[in-house]
Design an enzyme around this catalytic site. Structure first.
Site, PDB file in Angstrom:
ATOM      1  N   LYS A   1       0.851  -1.205   0.000  1.00  0.00           N
ATOM      2  CA  LYS A   1       0.000   0.000   0.000  1.00  0.00           C
ATOM      3  C   LYS A   1       0.883   1.251   0.000  1.00  0.00           C
ATOM      4  O   LYS A   1       0.706   2.146  -0.819  1.00  0.00           O
ATOM      5  CB  LYS A   1      -0.901  -0.006   1.229  1.00  0.00           C
ATOM      6  CG  LYS A   1      -1.704   1.248   1.445  1.00  0.00           C
ATOM      7  CD  LYS A   1      -2.515   1.172   2.720  1.00  0.00           C
ATOM      8  CE  LYS A   1      -3.091   2.525   3.089  1.00  0.00           C
ATOM      9  NZ  LYS A   1      -3.797   2.492   4.396  1.00  0.00           N
TER      10      LYS A   1
ATOM     11  N   GLU B   1      10.943  -4.806   3.558  1.00  0.00           N
ATOM     12  CA  GLU B   1      10.978  -6.234   3.249  1.00  0.00           C
ATOM     13  C   GLU B   1      10.447  -6.503   1.832  1.00  0.00           C
ATOM     14  O   GLU B   1      11.004  -7.298   1.075  1.00  0.00           O
ATOM     15  CB  GLU B   1      10.130  -7.031   4.241  1.00  0.00           C
ATOM     16  CG  GLU B   1      10.601  -6.963   5.699  1.00  0.00           C
ATOM     17  CD  GLU B   1       9.914  -5.874   6.487  1.00  0.00           C
ATOM     18  OE1 GLU B   1       9.554  -4.827   5.918  1.00  0.00           O
ATOM     19  OE2 GLU B   1       9.739  -6.074   7.709  1.00  0.00           O
TER      20      GLU B   1
ATOM     21  N   GLY C   1      -4.087  -1.617   5.716  1.00  0.00           N
ATOM     22  CA  GLY C   1      -3.505  -2.866   5.221  1.00  0.00           C
ATOM     23  C   GLY C   1      -4.187  -4.084   5.808  1.00  0.00           C
ATOM     24  O   GLY C   1      -4.554  -5.005   5.086  1.00  0.00           O
ATOM     25  N   ARG C   2      -4.444  -4.062   7.126  1.00  0.00           N
ATOM     26  CA  ARG C   2      -5.027  -5.243   7.783  1.00  0.00           C
ATOM     27  C   ARG C   2      -6.501  -5.423   7.453  1.00  0.00           C
ATOM     28  O   ARG C   2      -7.111  -6.412   7.869  1.00  0.00           O
ATOM     29  CB  ARG C   2      -4.796  -5.167   9.293  1.00  0.00           C
ATOM     30  CG  ARG C   2      -5.272  -3.870   9.925  1.00  0.00           C
ATOM     31  CD  ARG C   2      -4.763  -3.758  11.351  1.00  0.00           C
ATOM     32  NE  ARG C   2      -5.111  -2.488  11.985  1.00  0.00           N
ATOM     33  CZ  ARG C   2      -4.376  -1.385  11.903  1.00  0.00           C
ATOM     34  NH1 ARG C   2      -3.256  -1.396  11.181  1.00  0.00           N
ATOM     35  NH2 ARG C   2      -4.743  -0.266  12.512  1.00  0.00           N
TER      36      ARG C   2
ATOM     37  N   GLU D   1      -3.059  -5.124  15.897  1.00  0.00           N
ATOM     38  CA  GLU D   1      -2.526  -3.882  15.332  1.00  0.00           C
ATOM     39  C   GLU D   1      -3.596  -2.783  15.370  1.00  0.00           C
ATOM     40  O   GLU D   1      -3.287  -1.598  15.278  1.00  0.00           O
ATOM     41  CB  GLU D   1      -2.035  -4.099  13.889  1.00  0.00           C
ATOM     42  CG  GLU D   1      -1.115  -3.002  13.379  1.00  0.00           C
ATOM     43  CD  GLU D   1      -0.402  -3.346  12.068  1.00  0.00           C
ATOM     44  OE1 GLU D   1      -1.019  -3.189  10.981  1.00  0.00           O
ATOM     45  OE2 GLU D   1       0.765  -3.757  12.123  1.00  0.00           O
TER      46      GLU D   1
ATOM     47  N   HIS E   1      -3.692 -31.166  20.938  1.00  0.00           N
ATOM     48  CA  HIS E   1      -2.456 -31.914  21.225  1.00  0.00           C
ATOM     49  C   HIS E   1      -1.285 -30.968  21.399  1.00  0.00           C
ATOM     50  O   HIS E   1      -0.128 -31.375  21.277  1.00  0.00           O
ATOM     51  CB  HIS E   1      -2.203 -32.904  20.085  1.00  0.00           C
ATOM     52  CG  HIS E   1      -3.347 -33.842  19.853  1.00  0.00           C
ATOM     53  ND1 HIS E   1      -3.467 -35.048  20.495  1.00  0.00           N
ATOM     54  CD2 HIS E   1      -4.464 -33.709  19.094  1.00  0.00           C
ATOM     55  CE1 HIS E   1      -4.592 -35.644  20.116  1.00  0.00           C
ATOM     56  NE2 HIS E   1      -5.208 -34.847  19.261  1.00  0.00           N
TER      57      HIS E   1
ATOM     58  N   LYS F   1      11.280   0.017  12.803  1.00  0.00           N
ATOM     59  CA  LYS F   1      11.759   0.297  11.450  1.00  0.00           C
ATOM     60  C   LYS F   1      12.915   1.308  11.489  1.00  0.00           C
ATOM     61  O   LYS F   1      13.919   1.173  10.796  1.00  0.00           O
ATOM     62  CB  LYS F   1      10.613   0.841  10.590  1.00  0.00           C
ATOM     63  CG  LYS F   1       9.469  -0.148  10.369  1.00  0.00           C
ATOM     64  CD  LYS F   1       8.351   0.475   9.539  1.00  0.00           C
ATOM     65  CE  LYS F   1       7.198  -0.486   9.348  1.00  0.00           C
ATOM     66  NZ  LYS F   1       6.066   0.116   8.579  1.00  0.00           N
TER      67      LYS F   1
HETATM   68  O1  LIG Z   1       1.282  -2.705   2.406  1.00  0.00           O
HETATM   69  P1  LIG Z   1       2.496  -1.997   2.963  1.00  0.00           P
HETATM   70  O2  LIG Z   1       2.420  -0.516   2.876  1.00  0.00           O
HETATM   71  O3  LIG Z   1       3.765  -2.563   2.390  1.00  0.00           O
HETATM   72  O4  LIG Z   1       2.512  -2.285   4.560  1.00  0.00           O
HETATM   73  C1  LIG Z   1       2.638  -3.615   5.003  1.00  0.00           C
HETATM   74  C2  LIG Z   1       2.261  -3.668   6.481  1.00  0.00           C
HETATM   75  O5  LIG Z   1       3.136  -2.869   7.291  1.00  0.00           O
HETATM   76  C3  LIG Z   1       2.358  -2.144   8.259  1.00  0.00           C
HETATM   77  O6  LIG Z   1       2.222  -0.825   7.824  1.00  0.00           O
HETATM   78  C4  LIG Z   1       3.028  -2.162   9.599  1.00  0.00           C
HETATM   79  O7  LIG Z   1       3.099  -3.452  10.084  1.00  0.00           O
HETATM   80  C5  LIG Z   1       1.003  -2.844   8.263  1.00  0.00           C
HETATM   81  O8  LIG Z   1      -0.015  -2.061   8.801  1.00  0.00           O
HETATM   82  C6  LIG Z   1       0.856  -3.145   6.806  1.00  0.00           C
HETATM   83  O9  LIG Z   1      -0.161  -4.093   6.541  1.00  0.00           O
END
Ligand SMILES: O=P(O)(O)OC[C@H]1O[C@](O)(CO)[C@@H](O)[C@@H]1O
Length: 525
Positions: free
Chosen positions: A206, A212, A266-267, A353, A384, A499
């Protein structure tokens, strides 16, 4: 009616509720009739049953009073109509608009938001159709048979959970894989089994800035270069899903781009292009549409101000009672469906979150508990693993069971007088009753106190539609709890410090403090 925001500990009905601590036990509704009468339609063919919770009619009335006093339905309607609910980022919250228009049009900067989301999903429908019909092929002329989503957090957990939930229900037209962790072993493990010529990568971010995800994008591009495939062009094997304000928007390094916007967290983005692209490419857009349909049914039911007819609100308010009156710090989600293996992981981000906050929406420090710790694994496997603590541990952990009458794959075996699906359901029923009722033994090591509350979300079968309703049920539950706790459930400042420090470690600059340096030296970074 105008909406007012108040901290929970200033609300009259909460003070009344606090007096109920310790005088309610699990069991008031544990009769044949009570069980039947404790079912609420949750949409998508699902029902929510609260008979095994610590609840009685008086408590339900008191929870209704609290929901009313905190104006949770009015706030939901305000959110649906585009009111700025995400105060931390000064944004609207519009994820429900991706699957329905329940409280009028939302126009922002001259743009009809619902039409914008629909237009992006229709673009995805057209693109997915062309890929599945081999009208769009890889750069070496081969049709695509695999999609790989590159993303993390909400750009991975929800879409992955939904894909895995349906992988056995609708034979995928394209097989999907997911790369999320910056750990090179994650990407390598996926890439080593791929035919790059028939693989389409979906770069999902987003913000377009997540370390990453960008590292994994470059990892994949470099690996494909090293493969030295004649005529291979990485840009023809990647699409992007991002917000229109992100650095990825309009990139020429991808085949096409699909958009969501800043008003979808995002979530909460699985029913936007973030989930829509991979699910439509994997199963066909019609399956993704069924997810939207189920989510929309749950959203509509969540508008009912009567707690006894609003499953996500009842779930939310019982959770508030367990968290703030009974003092339970965590809750477990236990799906008796192996296909929902990653659904608890999605709920961890979506719930923790959102409501893992200690200040109000007005940045005032709170004096009461908020979001619980969420964990869970499919049953019967959890039995289990950690059920010993759930049954005889010193902490009571409220449980949220999920079960279905039928399995997804129509293949079973009758062994010792019962099928595997019957055994699965029998274990689910046994656990609900064992937790609720316990079993006395004069040998304290063998004694089960019982009184351990649980709810049960039940459906006929895990389908795309029931999955959509399940997703929305928990989204709306978290939203209602955030309203009651007077939180901003839609920003996530708590993930920023890590971060910043990681960037300091990687820069290795003189500004790195001695503690960071000490650990960095330990790991030989
Ligand atoms: O979709 P993006 O902007 O890469 O963010 C990935 C994730 O990192 C966060 O901003 C922080 O964990 C989440 O809210 C989000 O889903």
């Amino acid at each position: 009616m105008s909406i007012q925001f108040h901290n929970l500990d200033t609300v009259k009905s909460y003070k009344t509720l606090l007096k109920r601590a310790g005088d309610i036990k699990v069991g008031s509704f544990l009769t044949a009739e009570g069980i039947q009468n404790s079912n609420i339609d949750a949409g998508g063919g699902l029902s929510y049953n609260y008979a095994a919770k610590a609840v009685d009619e008086q408590l339900i009335s008191q929870l209704q009073d609290l929901a009313d006093e905190q104006q949770v339905i009015e706030k939901y309607k305000a959110l649906l109509s585009g009111t700025i609910i995400n105060t931390g980022e000064n944004r609207m919250v519009l994820h429900q608009l991706t699957r329905g228009e329940l409280n009028g049009k939302v126009v922002y900067d001259g743009k009809d938001q619902r039409q914008f989301y629909i237009s992006q999903l229709k673009r995805i429908q057209s693109f997915a159709h062309k890929v599945q019909k081999a009208e769009i092929k890889g750069s070496t002329g081969k049709p695509f048979d695999t999609v790989v989503q590159i993303g993390i957090g909400g750009s991975d957990l929800g879409p992955r959970a939904l894909y895995l939930a349906l992988e056995n229900m609708s034979t995928p037209l394209l097989k999907a894989h997911f790369i999320s962790n910056v750990d090179p072993d994650d990407a390598n493990a996926v890439l080593k089994n791929l035919n790059l010529e028939t693989t389409l990568f979906i770069l999902v971010s987003k913000s377009g800035t997540t370390q990453e995800t960008l590292a994994n994008r470059n990892f994949v591009i470099e690996k494909s270069r090293q493969a030295n495939i004649s005529g291979f062009n990485p840009a023809a094997h990647m699409i992007a899903v991002t917000s229109e304000t992100s650095p990825l928007a309009g990139s020429s390094d991808v085949l096409d781009s699909f958009y969501m916007d800043d008003f979808i967290g995002g979530r909460y983005s699985s029913t936007s292009a973030v989930g829509g692209a991979v699910l439509s490419l994997a199963f066909g857009y019609d399956v993704f549409e069924q997810i939207l349909e189920g989510a929309s049914e749950a959203d509509a039911l969540a508008l009912n101000s009567n707690i006894k007819k609003n499953a996500s609100l009842m779930d939310a308010m019982l959770g508030i009672f367990e968290r703030n009156v009974l003092g339970y710090p965590s809750t477990a989600v236990l799906p008796y469906s192996q296909a929902l293996s990653r659904f608890p992981a999605h709920l961890q981000q979506m719930d923790m979150e959102s409501n893992g906050k200690s200040v109000s929406r007005d940045n005032i420090r709170l004096n009461y508990s908020t979001g619980p710790v969420i964990f869970g694994e499919p049953g019967t496997n959890g039995q289990h693993s950690f059920y010993q603590l759930l049954h005889q541990g010193t902490d009571i952990i409220p449980l949220q069971f999920i079960g279905f009458k039928k399995s997804q794959i129509n293949s079973d075996l009758d062994y010792e007088g019962s099928t595997s699906q019957q055994k699965l359901k029998a274990n689910l029923v046994a656990q609900v009753v064992a937790f609720a009722r316990g079993s006395f033994s004069s040998n304290t090591n063998k004694n089960f106190e019982g009184g351990r509350p649980s709810s049960l979300i039940l459906g006929e079968q895990l389908t795309a539609k029931s999955l959509g309703a399940l997703l929305a049920h928990f989204e709306n539950k978290v939203m209602f709890q955030g309203f009651v706790w007077n939180l901003n459930s839609f920003d996530q400042e708590g993930v920023q410090l890590g971060k910043v420090l990681a960037k300091q470690v990687l820069s290795g600059g003189d500004d790195m403090d001695v503690i960071l340096k000490g650990f960095a030296d330990l790991l030989e970074i």
